[in-house]
Design an enzyme around this catalytic site. Structure first.
Site, short mmCIF file in Angstrom:
data_model
loop_
_atom_site.label_atom_id
_atom_site.label_comp_id
_atom_site.label_asym_id
_atom_site.label_seq_id
_atom_site.Cartn_x
_atom_site.Cartn_y
_atom_site.Cartn_z
CG ASP A 196 11.76 -37.11 -9.85
OD1 ASP A 196 12.66 -37.57 -10.55
OD2 ASP A 196 11.94 -36.54 -8.75
CD GLU A 269 -5.54 -43.46 -26.53
OE1 GLU A 269 -4.39 -43.75 -26.88
OE2 GLU A 269 -6.46 -44.30 -26.43
C1 GLC Z 1 14.81 -38.77 -9.42
C2 GLC Z 1 15.51 -38.21 -10.65
C3 GLC Z 1 16.83 -37.66 -10.24
C4 GLC Z 1 16.61 -36.56 -9.25
C5 GLC Z 1 15.78 -37.05 -8.06
C6 GLC Z 1 15.27 -35.90 -7.25
O1 GLC Z 1 15.46 -39.87 -8.92
O2 GLC Z 1 15.60 -39.19 -11.63
O3 GLC Z 1 17.57 -37.19 -11.33
O4 GLC Z 1 17.83 -36.06 -8.81
O5 GLC Z 1 14.66 -37.78 -8.46
O6 GLC Z 1 14.28 -35.21 -7.94
#
Ligand code: GLC
Length: 569
Positions: A196, A269
């Protein structure tokens, strides 16, 4: 010749756990529900699942604010439920990758609770603390990026909501704690992670202020109102500038390399997919991330055109090639943060045809495709008119800022919030033409409203019995791709110049050559491919529904929005 890795060949499907399948009838998706739907996914033909966060969370950002990195949110089930789900997915040859949020935790995470308690606790330096706000930095979600804590008489930094404090990744203890969580899931057998918001992990150490003469709410509002190309360009420049010193800062590549070595402790993997579009994150091709998304493909105001895709492929594949001949593309057109494919690329006339073309792109362009739950039945955005019903806190914040700070008329504010909220593309999966779309039992209040268009055929059960439905189109195309190695492993060669109303390219391995022609217009096209010097062409797929036939490459007739794929000999 290097062996292809599973994640290069796989078709990924993103599940947003809260909205996918409600097994216990409480209006919220869960593992028990997901487990029941594994056969559905296997039958659809997907190879891997990306699971949006399933961890305990106070849900200020619906799981993207994690309060325990090694747990399961109680509303989704238990760790044993997770184990069963993973085991059963693997039993069906479906891999599972998790969402890993590195930039920040929840403010209810024990690390932050301790860190905020005093200036001299053992975790006092685990987050980014300052005595006074050093600059005008904004949070992407809720305005000011610095929030005051009386216990420390200091401020902490957050790129997202103030309930999502940024971790201090310069502290080696933070790394060790997070890598321990990563190992926990790897040991359980997960196949990798989607990372993320990696671009936001480090900030400019000089803390340079931004120079945009607007607050976040003003900029969002200006973006909503921008009409002329000049206005649009101006706001685009401002968006670039406003977060320039808070994203893409030095240190990220070293960190990603370190994470790669953690994954390599297991086997070769496990995959890392970055939520970023910068190919530089692929390092030398193997020593950082395995995949980063081709987000530039999505950055078009609807609808997609063939020349847009053609140019995107030329630029993207060249950029990857520069990194390493092994750097592998990764394509997507929709996810939990963006408008749904069916809505986003629509033109109001040929929406279904365009949705089918979008899938065709995902399944025939070079690279690993990612689909988003519900797109296989043509789910659309569902606008929530009443701001009190919004669940996405960034939208609530924006709505309130419009009304309270910018004096915008409440009806107009509600309209803007309904458009910008991610709620619209996160509504519950529509399983049947039953109350609540068959997601939850009748009478249950679902966490987000179900789009009532489940009653107009946008649901799984009815589409399963309709050969012409979107669902069967998805299934047919996915299974055709699975049976066509060139579409998975082949290289990509454009056939004609970019700029026409159709896109034609060849995907070729040493054993197989496939010609793909996609008509992006309602006009029929008569195309001459005789310059390709193949003698025969066997039809593999046509959205116009032609039976198996041999084609004359000198004169290929493409129907309106036809998706046409032949094997060349
Ligand atoms: C990323 C996620 C989003 C989230 C943000 C903060 O962009 O895809 O949904 O709100 O990070 O974690």
């Amino acid at each position: 010749m290097l062996e292809f890795k599973w994640w290069q060949k796989a078709l990924f499907y993103q599940i947003y756990p809260r909205s996918f399948a409600d097994g216990n009838g409480d209006g919220i998706g869960d593992f028990c529900g997901m487990l029941e739907k594994l056969d559905y996914l296997a039958d659809l033909g997907i190879d891997a699942i990306w699971l949006s966060p399933h961890f305990p969370s106070p849900n200020w950002d619906w799981g993207y604010d994690i309060s325990d990195y090694t747990g399961v949110a109680p509303e989704y089930g238990t760790l044993d439920d997770f184990r069963t789900f993973l085991h059963e997915a693997h039993a069906r040859s479906i891999r599972v990758i998790l969402d890993l949020v590195l930039n920040h935790t929840s403010d209810e995470h024990a690390w932050f609770v301790e860190s905020r308690s005093s200036r001299d606790n053992p975790k006092s330096d685990w987050y980014v603390w300052v005595d006074t706000p050093p600059n005008n930095w904004q949070s992407f979600f809720d305005g000011d990026a610095w929030t005051y804590v009386p216990e420390r008489d200091q401020y902490y930094y957050h790129f997202f909501m103030k309930q999502q404090p940024d971790l201090n990744w310069h502290n080696p203890q933070v790394k060790q704690a997070m890598w321990a969580a990563v190992r926990f899931w790897l040991e359980l057998g997960v196949d990798g992670f989607r990372l993320d918001a990696i671009g936001t992990i480090y900030e400019d150490p000089r803390q340079t202020p931004h120079t945009v003469p607007m607050t976040l709410a003003e900029l969002r509002h200006a973006t909503d109102l921008a009409q002329s190309p000049q206005e649009k360009q101006k706001v685009a420049e401002y968006w670039n500038e406003i977060f320039k010193h808070q994203t893409g800062q030095p240190g990220l590549h070293e960190l990603m390399k370190e994470l790669r070595t953690v994954l390599n402790e297991y086997d070769g993997e496990r995959v890392l997919v970055g939520e970023d579009d910068n190919p530089a994150f692929m390092g030398n091709g193997w020593d950082e991330l395995n995949l980063v998304f081709n987000f530039p493909l999505m950055r078009i105001e609807a609808p997609l055109t063939s020349s847009w895709v053609c140019d995107n492929q030329a630029t993207r594949l060249a950029a990857l090639e520069k990194i390493s001949p092994q750097a592998w593309p990764c394509n997507t057109l929709g996810n939990h943060d963006s408008s749904r494919v069916y809505t986003r690329y629509a033109d109001g006339v040929h929406d279904a045809e365009r949705a089918r073309l979008s899938l065709a792109l995902m399944l025939t362009l070079k690279g690993t495709p990612f689909l988003y739950y519900g797109e296989e039945i043509g789910m659309r955005d569902y606008l929530i008119a009443d701001p009190a019903q919004l669940r996405d806190t960034m939208a609530t914040w924006y709505h309130d800022a419009l009304v309270n700070d910018l004096d915008v008329d409440p009806l107009e504010a509600a309209r803007h919030a309904a458009q910008m909220t991610r709620d619209k593309n996160r509504t519950p999966m529509q399983w049947a033409n039953l109350p609540n779309g068959g997601f939850s039992p009748a009478g249950t209040q679902t966490w987000l409203p179900v789009n009532p268009n489940y009653a107009q055929g946008i649901n799984v059960t009815e589409q399963q019995h309709d050969p012409n439905a979107m669902l069967n189109f998805y299934r047919r195309m996915i299974h055709m791709r699975r049976a066509t190695p060139a579409l998975i492993e082949g290289d990509y060669q454009p056939v004609h110049e970019c700029g026409s109303e159709y896109l034609a390219f060849i995907r070729a391995t040493a054993e197989q050559r496939v010609l793909v022609a996609l008509n992006f217009s309602e006009k029929q096209q008569v195309l001459d491919f005789s310059q390709l010097r193949y003698t025969t062409a066997d039809l593999l797929f046509s959205s116009a529904g032609h039976a198996h036939r041999q084609e004359n490459l000198k004169e290929i007739h493409l129907g309106s929005f036809e998706i046409y794929i032949v094997e060349l000999h």
